[in-house]
Design a protein around this motif. Structure first.
Motif, PDB file in Angstrom:
ATOM      1  N   LEU A  89     101.366  -9.570  45.863  1.00 11.39           N
ATOM      2  CA  LEU A  89     101.339  -9.251  47.137  1.00 11.39           C
ATOM      3  C   LEU A  89     101.003 -10.497  48.017  1.00 11.39           C
ATOM      4  CD1 LEU A  89     100.142  -5.548  47.012  1.00 11.39           C
ATOM      5  CD2 LEU A  89     102.557  -6.412  47.517  1.00 11.39           C
ATOM      6  N   CYS A  90     101.598 -10.844  49.076  1.00 15.23           N
ATOM      7  CA  CYS A  90     100.947 -11.760  49.896  1.00 15.23           C
ATOM      8  C   CYS A  90     100.516 -11.011  51.370  1.00 15.23           C
ATOM      9  CB  CYS A  90     101.702 -12.801  50.285  1.00 15.23           C
ATOM     10  SG  CYS A  90     103.080 -12.816  51.229  1.00 15.23           S
ATOM     11  N   ALA A  91      99.516 -11.417  51.892  1.00 14.39           N
ATOM     12  CA  ALA A  91      99.004 -10.797  53.088  1.00 14.39           C
ATOM     13  C   ALA A  91      98.323 -11.517  54.264  1.00 14.39           C
ATOM     14  CB  ALA A  91      97.864  -9.452  52.775  1.00 14.39           C
ATOM     15  N   VAL A  92      98.919 -11.538  55.436  1.00 13.18           N
ATOM     16  CA  VAL A  92      98.503 -12.358  56.167  1.00 13.18           C
ATOM     17  C   VAL A  92      97.477 -11.681  57.283  1.00 13.18           C
ATOM     18  CG1 VAL A  92     100.429 -13.969  56.399  1.00 13.18           C
ATOM     19  CG2 VAL A  92     100.448 -12.207  57.884  1.00 13.18           C
ATOM     20  N   LYS A  93      96.609 -12.249  57.857  1.00 13.57           N
ATOM     21  CA  LYS A  93      95.452 -11.787  58.638  1.00 13.57           C
ATOM     22  C   LYS A  93      95.648 -12.375  60.034  1.00 13.57           C
ATOM     23  CE  LYS A  93      90.710 -10.430  59.028  1.00 13.57           C
ATOM     24  NZ  LYS A  93      89.382 -10.549  57.957  1.00 13.57           N
ATOM     25  N   GLY A  94      95.996 -11.628  60.997  1.00 10.79           N
ATOM     26  CA  GLY A  94      96.090 -12.358  62.362  1.00 10.79           C
ATOM     27  C   GLY A  94      95.127 -11.932  63.115  1.00 10.79           C
ATOM     28  N   GLY A  95      94.798 -10.545  63.105  1.00 12.95           N
ATOM     29  CA  GLY A  95      93.529  -9.786  63.911  1.00 12.95           C
ATOM     30  C   GLY A  95      92.623  -9.456  62.742  1.00 12.95           C
ATOM     31  N   GLN A  96      92.269  -8.307  62.985  1.00 14.67           N
ATOM     32  CA  GLN A  96      91.179  -7.814  62.003  1.00 14.67           C
ATOM     33  C   GLN A  96      91.730  -7.336  60.609  1.00 14.67           C
ATOM     34  OE1 GLN A  96      89.353  -4.337  64.381  1.00 14.67           O
ATOM     35  NE2 GLN A  96      87.416  -5.125  63.740  1.00 14.67           N
ATOM     36  N   ASN A  97      93.054  -6.983  60.725  1.00 12.39           N
ATOM     37  CA  ASN A  97      93.637  -6.200  59.463  1.00 12.39           C
ATOM     38  C   ASN A  97      94.516  -7.441  59.128  1.00 12.39           C
ATOM     39  OD1 ASN A  97      94.781  -5.022  61.994  1.00 12.39           O
ATOM     40  ND2 ASN A  97      96.475  -4.907  60.473  1.00 12.39           N
ATOM     41  N   PHE A  98      95.029  -7.009  57.474  1.00 12.48           N
ATOM     42  CA  PHE A  98      96.059  -7.618  56.990  1.00 12.48           C
ATOM     43  C   PHE A  98      97.584  -7.051  57.323  1.00 12.48           C
ATOM     44  CE2 PHE A  98      94.072 -10.846  54.533  1.00 12.48           C
ATOM     45  CZ  PHE A  98      92.798 -10.625  54.095  1.00 12.48           C
ATOM     46  N   VAL A  99      98.428  -7.776  57.166  1.00  9.51           N
ATOM     47  CA  VAL A  99      99.878  -7.042  57.105  1.00  9.51           C
ATOM     48  C   VAL A  99     100.305  -7.755  55.662  1.00  9.51           C
ATOM     49  CG1 VAL A  99     102.075  -7.404  58.154  1.00  9.51           C
ATOM     50  CG2 VAL A  99     100.191  -7.227  59.566  1.00  9.51           C
ATOM     51  N   PHE A 100     100.716  -6.764  54.918  1.00  9.88           N
ATOM     52  CA  PHE A 100     101.215  -6.982  53.516  1.00  9.88           C
ATOM     53  C   PHE A 100     102.734  -7.372  53.608  1.00  9.88           C
ATOM     54  CE2 PHE A 100      97.491  -6.612  50.652  1.00  9.88           C
ATOM     55  CZ  PHE A 100      96.717  -6.004  51.709  1.00  9.88           C
ATOM     56  N   GLY A 101     103.076  -8.082  52.591  1.00  5.81           N
ATOM     57  CA  GLY A 101     104.570  -8.240  52.388  1.00  5.81           C
ATOM     58  C   GLY A 101     104.844  -7.016  51.236  1.00  5.81           C
ATOM     59  N   PRO A 102     106.107  -6.922  50.935  1.00  5.23           N
ATOM     60  CA  PRO A 102     106.502  -5.764  50.000  1.00  5.23           C
ATOM     61  C   PRO A 102     106.321  -6.268  48.478  1.00  5.23           C
ATOM     62  CG  PRO A 102     108.532  -7.210  50.735  1.00  5.23           C
ATOM     63  CD  PRO A 102     107.228  -7.709  51.659  1.00  5.23           C
ATOM     64  N   GLY A 103     105.931  -7.387  48.286  1.00 12.86           N
ATOM     65  CA  GLY A 103     105.803  -7.851  46.812  1.00 12.86           C
ATOM     66  C   GLY A 103     106.504  -8.150  45.897  1.00 12.86           C
ATOM     67  N   THR A 104     106.466  -8.793  45.181  1.00  8.85           N
ATOM     68  CA  THR A 104     107.423  -9.578  43.977  1.00  8.85           C
ATOM     69  C   THR A 104     106.621  -8.836  42.652  1.00  8.85           C
ATOM     70  OG1 THR A 104     107.748 -11.399  45.072  1.00  8.85           O
ATOM     71  CG2 THR A 104     108.126 -11.501  42.691  1.00  8.85           C
ATOM     72  N   ARG A 105     107.697  -8.116  41.762  1.00 10.72           N
ATOM     73  CA  ARG A 105     107.356  -7.631  40.779  1.00 10.72           C
ATOM     74  C   ARG A 105     107.801  -8.857  39.522  1.00 10.72           C
ATOM     75  NH1 ARG A 105     110.058  -3.153  42.628  1.00 10.72           N
ATOM     76  NH2 ARG A 105     111.742  -3.396  40.905  1.00 10.72           N
ATOM     77  N   LEU A 106     106.798  -9.036  38.929  1.00  5.58           N
ATOM     78  CA  LEU A 106     106.934 -10.228  37.800  1.00  5.58           C
ATOM     79  C   LEU A 106     106.660  -9.570  36.396  1.00  5.58           C
ATOM     80  CD1 LEU A 106     107.175 -12.912  36.826  1.00  5.58           C
ATOM     81  CD2 LEU A 106     104.594 -13.296  37.190  1.00  5.58           C
ATOM     82  N   SER A 107     107.856  -9.880  35.704  1.00  9.13           N
ATOM     83  CA  SER A 107     107.474  -9.390  34.157  1.00  9.13           C
ATOM     84  C   SER A 107     107.704 -10.913  33.467  1.00  9.13           C
ATOM     85  CB  SER A 107     108.701  -8.409  33.765  1.00  9.13           C
ATOM     86  OG  SER A 107     108.736  -7.270  34.454  1.00  9.13           O
ATOM     87  N   VAL A 108     106.792 -11.089  32.461  1.00  7.26           N
ATOM     88  CA  VAL A 108     106.886 -12.194  31.710  1.00  7.26           C
ATOM     89  C   VAL A 108     106.933 -11.780  30.204  1.00  7.26           C
ATOM     90  CG1 VAL A 108     105.593 -14.401  31.031  1.00  7.26           C
ATOM     91  CG2 VAL A 108     105.368 -13.487  33.170  1.00  7.26           C
TER      92      VAL A 108
END
Lengths: 110, 114
Positions: A89-108
């Motif tokens: 998951l990546c998340a950006v912080k612009g104010g107090q809280n994070f906004v998360f992306g939907p994620g990338t499901r990785l299988s190795v």
């Protein structure tokens, strides 16, 4: 309103491959961007934190870059291992809280 | 490093009952705590932000009378899901922010309402 997207949604690779996960955000006015790992049914593990003034951070086989002006970040994983299988998951912080992306499901695959 | 704990890690309750989830910052004072909800195979969505000693600020669409948040001290915040229904079943994660605005996440609580 900040929106975060991640590409690809899912990725399956053989062990040993180098791979890149992408994160995009719509509002470049951020304090920092953070990459997390989440195993199924578990909480978040912080991988890398990039402050808005930085362009990249490295930890072991992981390297994250940030291009704030274009609203993009990439997470590079070198020499992938089966133990890297998780949702990223990546998340950006612009104010107090994070906004998360939907994620990338990785299988190795071994 | 800073540690945030959540209790319980898993809870199963019957429809109509209330359940309380605790979030504690173990080795730092949390000026602000955040509650997130995560549905299966979806990302985290912020529910509310709470500052110690004041009322929580809820995100649009989150019912404040259903999800009661109390931040009574600098190390403890609680989320109470009142009159829980099956659609409230989810993974609830809290995070705590210190005075430097670094944010640390708890391990999450899996709520199942039957």
């Amino acid at each position: 309103k900040q929106e975060v997207t991640q590409i690809p949604a899912a990725l399956s690779v053989p062990e040993g491959e180098n791979l890149v996960l992408n994160c995009s955000f719509t509002d470049s006015a951020i304090y920092n961007l953070q990459w997390f790992r989440q195993d199924p049914g578990k909480g978040l593990t912080s991988l890398l934190l990039i402050q808005s003034s930085q362009r990249e951070q490295t930890s072991g086989r992981l390297n994250a870059s940030l291009d704030k002006s274009s609203g993009r970040s990439t997470l590079y994983i070198a020499a992938s291992q089966p133990g890297d299988s998780a949702t990223y998951l990546c998340a950006v912080k612009g104010g107090q809280n994070f906004v998360f992306g939907p994620g990338t499901r990785l299988s190795v695959l071994p | 490093g800073a540690v945030v704990s959540q209790h319980p890690s898993r809870v199963i309750c019957k429809s109509g009952t209330s359940v309380k989830i605790e979030c504690r910052s173990l080795d730092f004072q949390a000026t602000t705590m955040f509650w997130y909800r995560q549905f299966p195979k979806q990302s985290l969505m912020l529910m509310a932000t709470s500052n110690e000693g004041s009322k929580a600020t809820y995100e649009q669409g989150v019912e404040k009378d259903k999800f009661l948040i109390n931040h009574a001290s600098l190390t403890l915040s609680t989320l109470t899901v009142t009159s829980a229904h099956p659609e409230d079943s989810s993974f609830y994660i809290c995070s705590a922010s210190d005075r430097l605005y670094e944010q640390y996440f708890g391990p999450g609580t899996r709520l199942t309402v039957t």
